[in-house]
Enzyme design. Sequence first.
Site, PDB file in Angstrom:
ATOM      1  N   HIS A 108      11.574  33.705 -11.562  1.00  0.00           N
ATOM      2  CA  HIS A 108      11.407  34.063  -9.520  1.00  0.00           C
ATOM      3  C   HIS A 108      12.952  33.400  -8.851  1.00  0.00           C
ATOM      4  CE1 HIS A 108       7.443  36.619  -9.984  1.00  0.00           C
ATOM      5  NE2 HIS A 108       7.216  35.945 -10.914  1.00  0.00           N
ATOM      6  N   SER A 109      12.679  34.008  -7.747  1.00  0.00           N
ATOM      7  CA  SER A 109      13.457  33.516  -7.117  1.00  0.00           C
ATOM      8  C   SER A 109      13.288  33.695  -5.348  1.00  0.00           C
ATOM      9  CB  SER A 109      14.860  34.045  -6.707  1.00  0.00           C
ATOM     10  OG  SER A 109      14.761  35.371  -6.300  1.00  0.00           O
ATOM     11  N   TYR A 133       0.168  26.394  -0.848  1.00  0.00           N
ATOM     12  CA  TYR A 133      -0.304  27.993  -0.518  1.00  0.00           C
ATOM     13  C   TYR A 133      -1.133  29.255  -1.656  1.00  0.00           C
ATOM     14  CZ  TYR A 133      -0.393  32.876  -0.254  1.00  0.00           C
ATOM     15  OH  TYR A 133       0.016  34.584  -0.207  1.00  0.00           O
ATOM     16  N   GLU A 177      11.437  29.090 -10.119  1.00  0.00           N
ATOM     17  CA  GLU A 177      11.888  30.078  -8.925  1.00  0.00           C
ATOM     18  C   GLU A 177      12.964  29.443  -8.801  1.00  0.00           C
ATOM     19  OE1 GLU A 177      11.015  32.075  -6.590  1.00  0.00           O
ATOM     20  OE2 GLU A 177       8.654  31.704  -6.502  1.00  0.00           O
ATOM     21  N   ARG A 188       9.656  44.832  -2.708  1.00  0.00           N
ATOM     22  CA  ARG A 188       8.579  43.193  -3.530  1.00  0.00           C
ATOM     23  C   ARG A 188       8.039  43.731  -4.378  1.00  0.00           C
ATOM     24  NH1 ARG A 188       6.787  37.258  -3.076  1.00  0.00           N
ATOM     25  NH2 ARG A 188       4.817  38.204  -3.376  1.00  0.00           N
ATOM     26  N   ARG A 209      -0.138  39.533  -8.674  1.00  0.00           N
ATOM     27  CA  ARG A 209      -1.767  39.467  -7.964  1.00  0.00           C
ATOM     28  C   ARG A 209      -2.382  40.537  -8.513  1.00  0.00           C
ATOM     29  NH1 ARG A 209       1.772  37.089  -5.423  1.00  0.00           N
ATOM     30  NH2 ARG A 209       1.521  35.939  -3.710  1.00  0.00           N
ATOM     31  N   HIS A 247       9.753  40.315  -9.203  1.00  0.00           N
ATOM     32  CA  HIS A 247       9.850  41.360  -7.623  1.00  0.00           C
ATOM     33  C   HIS A 247      10.676  41.993  -7.609  1.00  0.00           C
ATOM     34  CE1 HIS A 247       6.508  37.955  -6.392  1.00  0.00           C
ATOM     35  NE2 HIS A 247       5.845  39.069  -6.871  1.00  0.00           N
ATOM     36  N   ALA A 248      10.716  43.172  -7.097  1.00  0.00           N
ATOM     37  CA  ALA A 248      11.925  43.732  -7.195  1.00  0.00           C
ATOM     38  C   ALA A 248      13.381  43.492  -6.879  1.00  0.00           C
ATOM     39  CB  ALA A 248      11.838  45.312  -6.653  1.00  0.00           C
TER      40      ALA A 248
END
Length: 425
Positions: free
Chosen positions: A306-307, A362, A384, A233, A254, A179-180
């Site tokens: 990720h974050s 989720y 994360e 993103r 995804r 994710h950018a």
Amino acid sequence: MKLLLVLLFATVYAKHEEYSGWKSFYIKPSSHDQLKDLGNLISKLELDFYIHPSLDREGVVLVKPQYQDDFVKFVNEENMKYWIHADDVKIQLDNDDLMMESFQQEARSSKSSSFNYDKYHTLDVIYEYLDSVAQKHSDTVKLVTPATSYEGRTLKYLKISKDNFQSGKPVIFIDGATHAREWITIPTVTYAIHKLVENVTEPDLLDKFDWILYPVVNPDGYEHTHVKERMWRKTRSTDQHVAGKICRGVDINRNFDFEWNTVGTESHPCSDIFPGRKPFSEVETRVVHSIFNEHHQNMILYLSVHSFGSMFLYPWSNNGSLSDRGLQLHMVGIRMADVIHELSLKHFPRYRVGNTALVIDYFSSGSSSDYAHSIGVPLSYTVELPGRGSKGFVLHPRYIKPVVTETWAGFAAGARMAGQLFGSR
């Protein structure tokens, strides 16, 4: 100096106009029902979770101007705790820019290295570092350039091995910037490179394992966050939908072929969780897929960084069930989290470890970690990183070095434990 400051302020305040009037909120659900209700609201109000909340730990959500009244009404009716994170997202992003520039002006006077851990580097600088490491350490490092991105940028990653992957050692794969906008993920991967070939204090990690380090999975998106839209993103492709020229890009996380487009996605291409028109539609996804295909028989540990959120999350994301490797996934995740906690700054929250869908309540489909696990990688995690320490949308540069140091220690411990459990594959 005064003229320089005037020009700096003028440049900063001309940016981020697309986020003018947006608000961001801290949101703290207190029950699983509240977490689920919040998740169900994502598509209706086009919510953008910068940090996903978990039970009794707040998240950060961005809300467009036209949905703010409905969002506040919802959380009040649900008796959900919330408070303002940024009253105007554009202004906060401007403040982030000024903070980073001010910090980096101070750091420049004491740093001689062109690649360091007191700033977020541009794509060109990151790529120069990868090229340099591969050239200087050609006995162990191979630069791989398997494809070009949709916008024509070279995709680059490093293979690090004492024998060019010839002896069948266990393989560990770490990637970042899927994710950018998640800038802090990149230095965690480049620091792993640094510790494996430049500042080698743990030689067993290269003696016993082969490594694949892929710092920037999504270079088009990452570049776009620097020059245009800070909160971007997705990828930057335009060929995945008839409206692709207007609404670019696909969520890489995804786009993998595991329960693709079954849950946690949106069919509209403007959505940040648009999965593309088919699995592996994106060249960026196909490159990661090719790494799995080539090495999955020896790959024992995959870490997709990720974050934010301070979590080690493992499959399955689509329904909350556990794989037959659930016990080992939890044990190794706990080991990594414990090592990080020993080194972590006091105000960073302790890492949570668990099934993705159960920790954040989720469900999602098509993630790289689920896909890796589905094809036989026994230990596969979405990591994360911590996000405390700044009021805005970027972890303050002063925390880059502590985060990459503690994260590497956790990853190293995870690698060793993975080797004990699955090194004979």
